[in-house]
Write a protein that holds these residues in place. Structure first.
Motif, PDB file in Angstrom:
ATOM      1  N   LEU A 129      18.420 -20.681  39.424  1.00  0.00           N
ATOM      2  CA  LEU A 129      19.849 -20.820  39.684  1.00  0.00           C
ATOM      3  C   LEU A 129      20.709 -20.011  38.712  1.00  0.00           C
ATOM      4  CD1 LEU A 129      19.855 -24.683  40.297  1.00  0.00           C
ATOM      5  CD2 LEU A 129      20.165 -22.913  42.042  1.00  0.00           C
ATOM      6  N   SER A 130      20.194 -18.918  38.194  1.00  0.00           N
ATOM      7  CA  SER A 130      20.940 -18.127  37.220  1.00  0.00           C
ATOM      8  C   SER A 130      22.019 -17.288  37.893  1.00  0.00           C
ATOM      9  CB  SER A 130      19.999 -17.209  36.444  1.00  0.00           C
ATOM     10  OG  SER A 130      19.111 -17.946  35.641  1.00  0.00           O
ATOM     11  N   LEU A 131      23.145 -17.170  37.207  1.00  0.00           N
ATOM     12  CA  LEU A 131      24.243 -16.306  37.631  1.00  0.00           C
ATOM     13  C   LEU A 131      24.485 -15.289  36.528  1.00  0.00           C
ATOM     14  CD1 LEU A 131      26.630 -18.978  39.129  1.00  0.00           C
ATOM     15  CD2 LEU A 131      25.961 -16.883  40.314  1.00  0.00           C
ATOM     16  N   SER A 132      24.449 -14.017  36.867  1.00  0.00           N
ATOM     17  CA  SER A 132      24.570 -13.005  35.832  1.00  0.00           C
ATOM     18  C   SER A 132      25.518 -11.894  36.247  1.00  0.00           C
ATOM     19  CB  SER A 132      23.191 -12.407  35.507  1.00  0.00           C
ATOM     20  OG  SER A 132      22.698 -11.667  36.608  1.00  0.00           O
ATOM     21  N   ARG A 133      26.030 -11.220  35.240  1.00  0.00           N
ATOM     22  CA  ARG A 133      26.783  -9.985  35.440  1.00  0.00           C
ATOM     23  C   ARG A 133      26.249  -8.974  34.453  1.00  0.00           C
ATOM     24  NH1 ARG A 133      33.017  -8.050  34.539  1.00  0.00           N
ATOM     25  NH2 ARG A 133      32.964  -6.439  36.160  1.00  0.00           N
ATOM     26  N   ASP A 134      25.660  -7.899  34.952  1.00  0.00           N
ATOM     27  CA  ASP A 134      25.076  -6.853  34.112  1.00  0.00           C
ATOM     28  C   ASP A 134      25.926  -5.589  34.211  1.00  0.00           C
ATOM     29  OD1 ASP A 134      22.859  -8.426  33.311  1.00  0.00           O
ATOM     30  OD2 ASP A 134      21.926  -8.042  35.259  1.00  0.00           O
ATOM     31  N   LEU A 135      26.198  -4.988  33.054  1.00  0.00           N
ATOM     32  CA  LEU A 135      27.109  -3.851  32.986  1.00  0.00           C
ATOM     33  C   LEU A 135      26.517  -2.722  32.165  1.00  0.00           C
ATOM     34  CD1 LEU A 135      30.287  -5.968  32.224  1.00  0.00           C
ATOM     35  CD2 LEU A 135      29.866  -4.729  34.345  1.00  0.00           C
ATOM     36  N   PRO A 136      26.914  -1.484  32.447  1.00  0.00           N
ATOM     37  CA  PRO A 136      26.520  -0.377  31.569  1.00  0.00           C
ATOM     38  C   PRO A 136      27.283  -0.476  30.257  1.00  0.00           C
ATOM     39  CG  PRO A 136      28.088   0.379  33.222  1.00  0.00           C
ATOM     40  CD  PRO A 136      27.744  -1.048  33.587  1.00  0.00           C
ATOM     41  N   LEU A 137      26.888   0.317  29.287  1.00  0.00           N
ATOM     42  CA  LEU A 137      27.537   0.295  27.983  1.00  0.00           C
ATOM     43  C   LEU A 137      28.922   0.936  28.111  1.00  0.00           C
ATOM     44  CD1 LEU A 137      24.444   1.411  25.877  1.00  0.00           C
ATOM     45  CD2 LEU A 137      25.209  -0.916  26.380  1.00  0.00           C
ATOM     46  N   ASP A 138      29.940   0.092  28.328  1.00  0.00           N
ATOM     47  CA  ASP A 138      31.285   0.592  28.589  1.00  0.00           C
ATOM     48  C   ASP A 138      32.205   0.341  27.395  1.00  0.00           C
ATOM     49  OD1 ASP A 138      31.714  -2.135  28.674  1.00  0.00           O
ATOM     50  OD2 ASP A 138      32.004  -2.224  30.838  1.00  0.00           O
ATOM     51  N   GLU A 139      33.482   0.642  27.574  1.00  0.00           N
ATOM     52  CA  GLU A 139      34.444   0.522  26.481  1.00  0.00           C
ATOM     53  C   GLU A 139      34.636  -0.926  26.033  1.00  0.00           C
ATOM     54  OE1 GLU A 139      35.848   2.923  24.649  1.00  0.00           O
ATOM     55  OE2 GLU A 139      34.500   4.236  25.777  1.00  0.00           O
ATOM     56  N   LEU A 140      34.493  -1.873  26.955  1.00  0.00           N
ATOM     57  CA  LEU A 140      34.684  -3.277  26.593  1.00  0.00           C
ATOM     58  C   LEU A 140      33.706  -3.700  25.508  1.00  0.00           C
ATOM     59  CD1 LEU A 140      36.101  -6.002  27.083  1.00  0.00           C
ATOM     60  CD2 LEU A 140      34.404  -6.453  28.884  1.00  0.00           C
ATOM     61  N   LEU A 141      32.505  -3.166  25.542  1.00  0.00           N
ATOM     62  CA  LEU A 141      31.492  -3.523  24.547  1.00  0.00           C
ATOM     63  C   LEU A 141      31.948  -3.178  23.129  1.00  0.00           C
ATOM     64  CD1 LEU A 141      28.506  -4.604  24.380  1.00  0.00           C
ATOM     65  CD2 LEU A 141      27.821  -2.208  24.281  1.00  0.00           C
ATOM     66  N   TYR A 142      32.778  -2.164  23.020  1.00  0.00           N
ATOM     67  CA  TYR A 142      33.240  -1.692  21.706  1.00  0.00           C
ATOM     68  C   TYR A 142      34.615  -2.246  21.338  1.00  0.00           C
ATOM     69  CZ  TYR A 142      29.549   1.595  22.934  1.00  0.00           C
ATOM     70  OH  TYR A 142      28.354   2.157  23.332  1.00  0.00           O
ATOM     71  N   SER A 143      35.054  -3.255  22.075  1.00  0.00           N
ATOM     72  CA  SER A 143      36.403  -3.784  21.893  1.00  0.00           C
ATOM     73  C   SER A 143      36.379  -5.260  21.512  1.00  0.00           C
ATOM     74  CB  SER A 143      37.194  -3.614  23.194  1.00  0.00           C
ATOM     75  OG  SER A 143      38.382  -4.374  23.176  1.00  0.00           O
TER      76      SER A 143
END
Length: 224
Positions: A178-192
């Motif tokens: 029952l896992s819910l995930s959101r996977d993202l590339p290394l974007d600007e949010l990661l550095y913010s």
């Protein structure tokens, strides 16, 4: 306070992936502490402080993974992890069989969501029984995902379907987890620093799912 990860964080993760040995790690340990351990710890603590006090009744605790692998379970891998994570979860002997809020960063991507990594077969049977009895409450939750930031069901399906409750709930009904995930590339949010608020808002949006999953243990065992 979390100020964001940096490109050096990613460089270190790639470094440990390709040089997973003690001599390389010891030579780059200062980079690990500065660029990986400290920002992850700051993000975890800020996220916990922004979310857990609002939901004290959940008795959530913060857990941050260590970079050192369990020496008893290396299975041919190096002694260090090339990815790390933290989770907000209730204390219990085996946390893998309960839902947890999580964040994970790898050399290629990062992700967050609501993990339910090894839901017991009896829990999944109770879930299907509840859908059989009254599918509307959970259907409303699934509909709410369409308005959210892109969380998806992240669990393997049974090879032989358990049933067909209709197209909306079919993937859930026939899932092993029952896992819910959101996977993202290394974007600007990661550095913010804004990543902290994003995680807090995301966990808030997933809270109804968390409570629904958590309540399944209180259901009676379904008929065989």
């Amino acid at each position: 306070m979390f100020q964001g990860f940096s490109p050096r964080t990613v460089d270190f993760m790639w470094g440990i992936r390709f040089h997973n040995e003690k001599s390389w790690f010891e030579a780059h340990k200062e980079e690990y502490v500065r660029d990986f351990q400290r920002p992850l710890k700051a993000l975890a603590e800020d996220t916990y402080a922004g979310f857990a006090p609002r939901h004290r009744d959940l008795n959530l605790n913060l857990h941050i993974s260590r970079i050192y692998r369990d020496a008893r379970r290396l299975h041919g891998n190096g002694p260090y992890k090339d990815h790390l994570w933290f989770s907000l979860r209730r204390e219990r002997e085996d946390w893998t069989v309960s839902p947890v809020f999580y964040f994970e960063i790898t050399p290629e991507s990062y992700g967050y969501g609501l993990g339910y990594y090894m839901a017991r077969p009896i829990t999944m049977a109770k879930f299907r029984a509840r859908l059989d009895a009254n599918p509307k409450p959970f259907a409303r939750l699934v509909h709410s995902l369409e308005k959210g930031p892109g969380f998806v069901l992240d669990a393997p399906a049974y090879k032989r379907p358990k049933g067909n409750p209709g197209p909306l709930l079919y993937p859930w009904y026939n899932s092993k987890g029952l896992s819910l995930s959101r996977d993202l590339p290394l974007d600007e949010l990661l550095y913010s620093p804004a990543l902290t608020d994003t995680l807090v808002r995301s966990y808030e949006s997933l809270l109804p799912f968390y409570l629904y999953f958590l309540s399944l243990d209180g259901d009676p065992d379904p008929e065989p």
